[in-house]
Design a protein around this motif. Sequence first.
Motif, PDB file in Angstrom:
ATOM      1  N   LEU A 199      -7.863  19.446   2.315  1.00  0.00           N
ATOM      2  CA  LEU A 199      -7.683  18.017   2.567  1.00  0.00           C
ATOM      3  C   LEU A 199      -8.523  17.494   3.721  1.00  0.00           C
ATOM      4  CD1 LEU A 199      -3.906  17.341   1.880  1.00  0.00           C
ATOM      5  CD2 LEU A 199      -5.890  16.878   0.461  1.00  0.00           C
ATOM      6  N   GLY A 224     -10.406  14.422   2.528  1.00  0.00           N
ATOM      7  CA  GLY A 224      -9.987  13.175   3.144  1.00  0.00           C
ATOM      8  C   GLY A 224     -11.108  12.171   3.371  1.00  0.00           C
ATOM      9  N   THR A 229     -12.128  10.675  -0.016  1.00  0.00           N
ATOM     10  CA  THR A 229     -11.207   9.680  -0.579  1.00  0.00           C
ATOM     11  C   THR A 229     -11.276   8.376   0.209  1.00  0.00           C
ATOM     12  OG1 THR A 229      -9.358  10.519   0.754  1.00  0.00           O
ATOM     13  CG2 THR A 229      -9.637  11.432  -1.462  1.00  0.00           C
ATOM     14  N   VAL A 260      -5.456  10.227   3.545  1.00  0.00           N
ATOM     15  CA  VAL A 260      -5.322  11.518   2.850  1.00  0.00           C
ATOM     16  C   VAL A 260      -5.509  12.719   3.769  1.00  0.00           C
ATOM     17  CG1 VAL A 260      -6.444  13.003   1.128  1.00  0.00           C
ATOM     18  CG2 VAL A 260      -5.868  10.623   0.564  1.00  0.00           C
ATOM     19  N   SER A 281      -0.448  13.008   8.589  1.00  0.00           N
ATOM     20  CA  SER A 281      -1.891  12.854   8.439  1.00  0.00           C
ATOM     21  C   SER A 281      -2.591  13.212   9.750  1.00  0.00           C
ATOM     22  CB  SER A 281      -2.243  11.419   8.047  1.00  0.00           C
ATOM     23  OG  SER A 281      -1.708  11.076   6.790  1.00  0.00           O
ATOM     24  N   ALA A 298      -2.359  14.229  -1.877  1.00  0.00           N
ATOM     25  CA  ALA A 298      -3.438  13.244  -1.766  1.00  0.00           C
ATOM     26  C   ALA A 298      -3.044  11.980  -2.531  1.00  0.00           C
ATOM     27  CB  ALA A 298      -4.742  13.814  -2.313  1.00  0.00           C
TER      28      ALA A 298
END
Length: 411
Positions: free
Chosen positions: A364, A368, A371, A331, A128, A302
């Motif tokens: 992402l 990210g 989310t 995420v 991450s 994810a």
Amino acid sequence: MHSSAVFLIEFGAIILGLGLLGRLAGRFQFSPIPLYLLAGLAFGEGGLLPMGASEEFVAIGAEIGVILLLLMLGLEYTASDLVSNLKTQYPAGLVDAALNALPGAAMALLLGWGPVAAVILAGVTWISSSGVIAKVLGDLGRLGNRETPVVLSILVLEDLSMAVYLPIITALLAGTGLAAGSVTLAVALGAAGLVLVLAARYGRHISRLVSSDDPEKLLLVVLGLTLLVAGLAQQLQVSAAVGAFLVGIALSGEVAEGAHNLLAPLRDLFAAVFFVFFGLHTDPSSIPPVILPALALALVTAGTKIATGYWAARRAGISAKGRWRAGGTLVARGEFSIVIAGLAVTSGIEPSLGPLATAYVLILVVLGPLTARYTEPLATRLTAARRGRQPAPAPAGTEDAPEPAAGGPRT
């Protein structure tokens, strides 16, 4: 003289453009990483305005960017922090690696890229983005939440695993045999262990030798030491980034804090250059053929990151809402995914790996923060709707009640 003028014009335009993109990202409160990657695509081969004279200098700047990223990461932790996290949170680290590295490896094998590319893509999907996640936690006011230490522990374990993972892929990409690769890994692990022991026992003495009340001298000593150790590590085929990370761990106290404040602007500058350099080596026309695999991989990983955070927070006794927040926060992928993919691009093992990694990170790094903000409210609504359809819902317990923030605000 003419080439020197062209270099200054090109490099000056790049730095100015990065500054403007950074301001634009700050205005809309999202990470500038996708904009830096897009800028690299625009100025690279096949882009709108390819550059030439300053590319070699940008390459050196990009390498310094990776070194400074890992150095600053090491400055965030002490040896005792790392040992404590290993002892208490290693199950979460193992679950994180299994759930998030395997999809990347499987995708590489399905695409027929071979085992080495599978190991590389596993790292891309596993790690991450510490930088993006730290910014998101601050923006959302969650630094004091009960689930935040769980998130940070997972990030620490991922960062520490880089000291083992990077030498492995360096040996694989160099094409060394099993014996040579084993020696490289043994050297890396031995160096990491030695630095941790020295930092734990003699960290104050090391920091005292480096310490200086003059910011200029402190900057020169820390930066020079980092580049020297990174170069020696590279010479031993361990990884310059690992060497820089270990230097950061060895420094502690006021020295670490002072070095962090002095080096932060340099890190931001050269890290931005690194993202541009990665984009320069990715032909924009190569991205559309891999956009569907990248999108599928982004959606799968994810989900696996959310599952990782949920499991780790549940293991720590966090309420259901905190579990969903922890999962959604993890995420984002970013700098280290690009660092790993950059090693593969430089070695030329698989032409499509760089474009796929670029598209994957672009997806992402934008998804990210969304989310992180909306996973918990969405999960709460779905749970409430499901319970509403049941004829006799169970009485609400304390598990889903909002937990008090530990030392800070919460949303």
